[in-house]
Design an enzyme around this catalytic site. Sequence first.
Site, mmCIF file in Angstrom:
data_model
loop_
_atom_site.group_PDB
_atom_site.id
_atom_site.type_symbol
_atom_site.label_atom_id
_atom_site.label_comp_id
_atom_site.label_asym_id
_atom_site.label_seq_id
_atom_site.Cartn_x
_atom_site.Cartn_y
_atom_site.Cartn_z
ATOM 1 C CG ASP A 1 -1.427 1.025 1.598
ATOM 2 O OD1 ASP A 1 -3.113 0.996 2.089
ATOM 3 O OD2 ASP A 1 -2.296 2.082 -0.222
ATOM 4 C CG ASN B 1 -4.849 -1.290 8.568
ATOM 5 O OD1 ASN B 1 -5.436 -0.647 7.221
ATOM 6 N ND2 ASN B 1 -3.766 -1.387 9.004
ATOM 7 C CG HIS B 2 -7.180 1.500 4.726
ATOM 8 N ND1 HIS B 2 -7.042 1.193 3.469
ATOM 9 C CD2 HIS B 2 -6.214 1.577 5.341
ATOM 10 C CE1 HIS B 2 -5.974 1.109 2.897
ATOM 11 N NE2 HIS B 2 -5.035 1.037 4.084
ATOM 12 C CG PHE B 3 -9.583 4.199 11.095
ATOM 13 C CD1 PHE B 3 -8.431 3.713 11.074
ATOM 14 C CD2 PHE B 3 -9.467 5.895 11.889
ATOM 15 C CE1 PHE B 3 -7.243 4.353 11.235
ATOM 16 C CE2 PHE B 3 -8.321 6.320 11.747
ATOM 17 C CZ PHE B 3 -7.514 5.303 12.244
ATOM 18 C CD GLU C 1 -9.867 7.758 15.804
ATOM 19 O OE1 GLU C 1 -10.078 6.392 16.083
ATOM 20 O OE2 GLU C 1 -9.699 8.104 16.153
ATOM 21 C CG HIS D 1 -4.854 4.703 8.479
ATOM 22 N ND1 HIS D 1 -5.058 3.679 8.466
ATOM 23 C CD2 HIS D 1 -3.775 5.103 8.118
ATOM 24 C CE1 HIS D 1 -3.518 2.687 8.818
ATOM 25 N NE2 HIS D 1 -3.557 3.073 7.465
ATOM 26 C CG ASN E 1 3.563 1.809 3.995
ATOM 27 O OD1 ASN E 1 3.743 1.921 4.889
ATOM 28 N ND2 ASN E 1 2.536 0.954 3.419
ATOM 29 C CB SER F 1 -4.773 9.172 17.393
ATOM 30 O OG SER F 1 -5.859 7.640 17.229
ATOM 31 C CG HIS G 1 3.337 3.212 11.030
ATOM 32 N ND1 HIS G 1 3.217 2.672 11.792
ATOM 33 C CD2 HIS G 1 2.437 2.646 10.306
ATOM 34 C CE1 HIS G 1 2.776 1.163 11.325
ATOM 35 N NE2 HIS G 1 1.922 1.299 10.108
#
Lengths: 144, 480
Positions: B97, B204-206, B208, B236, B329, B384, B403
């Site tokens: 990714d 795990n993408h979101f 928030e 994210h 990344n 976070s 990260h």
Amino acid sequence: MKYAKVIDHTADVGLEVFGSRLPELFEAAADGLFSLQSNVDDVEPQEKRIVTVEGSDLPDLLVTWLSELTYLHETEGLLFRSATVTRLDEEAGHLEAEVAGEPYDSARHSIRAAIKAVTYHDLNIRPTSYHGTKGYAARIILDV
Amino acid sequence: MKYGDYEIHKVGSAAYEIPPQGGMRVPGRVYATEKLFDLLCRDNALQQVINVAHLPGIIGYSLAMPDIHWGYGFPIGGVAAFDLDKGVISPGGVGYDINCGVRLMSSTLSREDVAPHIRRLVEAIYRLVPSGVGTGGPLKVGAHKLNQVFSDGARWAVREGYGSQRDLAHIEEGGCIAGADPHEVSDRARKRGSGQLGTLGSGNHFVEIGYVDRVYLPNAAKRMGLADGTVTVIVHTGSRGCGHQICTDTLKVLQKASRHYGIELPDRQLAAAPIGSPEGQAYLKAMRCAVNYAFANRQVIGQRIREAFRETLGGKDHKLEVVYEVAHNIAKIEKHNVDGKPRKVCVHRKGATRAFGPSRTEIPDDYREIGQPVLIPGDMGRYSYVLVGTDAALDETWGSTCHGAGRQQSRKQAKRKAKGRNLMRELEETGVYVRASSMATVAEEMPEAYKDVASVVEAVEQAGISKIVARLRPLGCVKG
């Protein structure tokens, strides 16, 4: 004879596959991939595709084969039920197969996992035997 | 202490070193507290730190951040810099990714303004930002526009009406990295990318919505527009199928190329080519296309989130501003001090974030005094963090830091633990409203599946490579 089993892996998911001959191994890997994507029993073999891939060696051929199936699923919205290898030339690094499936239908299908990529990690195609049948096994880790 | 056949020494309060042995060209260095180090020895990550040290042209150390865990080739949380002439570039040091990253937005809203409307707000975002497996979005781009996305990144999105120039100043690389060449992107990657702009993806993408619940460095927080109770938004996501395909395409080419260039690989996923080689340059140019795609993606999503706020809370201007956006990344050519002299090197950051200190000119003017903001998302239940980079990071880690939290349970383990539980209700009872396309994803992504991000940020602070500015708590979350 062939089989595919989903295995656990910390961040992603894996497959343990077996085939009594190399073509069956590649078919089993495809079966495993399809079962990760959806409930295969709900997928009708309405449409067929011919898939042709090349690889620099057997592991590369296996990764490329599964990557191509992932690509077809994602870009054409297809779910697959079965794969039949029609030609596998290990030395030339060439594979041809026919896959059968249908377009995703939200009323009948649910997508289980989005496979982002097929990796080379720990990919070890090895001769082995399964329940007394000699053949080949491989472990394939997939990025989800 | 020992890790298999390898010696490990503790160096300082939050760092461990693995002296070169066997084929290692440089030492390994892992930033971690004792407790975290103990945890990370349980998967294969240390072996991967050691493997990276084998690569030609690596300078200094094979580095690992405190959130390190097992990945493909490089560990996630791995950082390594390479000499431009003698060194290699490796897609495993960037990840599938490409430019997976994090955007943080602030607002003039407070927790009390948003909490009563959080359900409607989350539902609006869920509708306006497509997420989930296999989703394309309403924004489909043809070949010509896709080339512009690849070349211009978030700048393209602003030209198309998504956000403003003001946003770009607070994005790493200004939202557009130079040196992208759309000709190096395969038809397959293009096809995967053409229909996915403005989508979140899954896993795990979101997105928030949260609020600042604790300020550690008041001056830095003020500069970023963050005060106690400030409502924030974290996005994210990355380059979606396009980036994954570019990595897949390149790894295939590099299987052969590695052999051709005589690069001995302890792991096929570390396939690499000399930076200056045709294959190395082709990857750099294609990777940068994916980097820009991800910048464009987050810019489009950011604007959709602004629409969701306007729709839910009324037409007022809530001043949803980009605090900062980071890539975690990526591989970049950067100037760093090597043996006291400035030199360009190729820095790989995989599951690691740039964390430049105040001396760097790449930092936006309004943050120059405090250092570059760093955004560290935790799991969807807890918190976070917002950090800043330091000049010490420049000396020690090529200006890099952690990260995120990293998984501690596999997806299957998490699903097993979630059986019979109503996770959505559990999260609601802690004050977090979650909307997800798939309950299986919620189970896989539940807070217990992740390490505690607080321990990770404490470790980087202890090591001096970042400073904690603020802590954010979630109010609502959209997951794919």
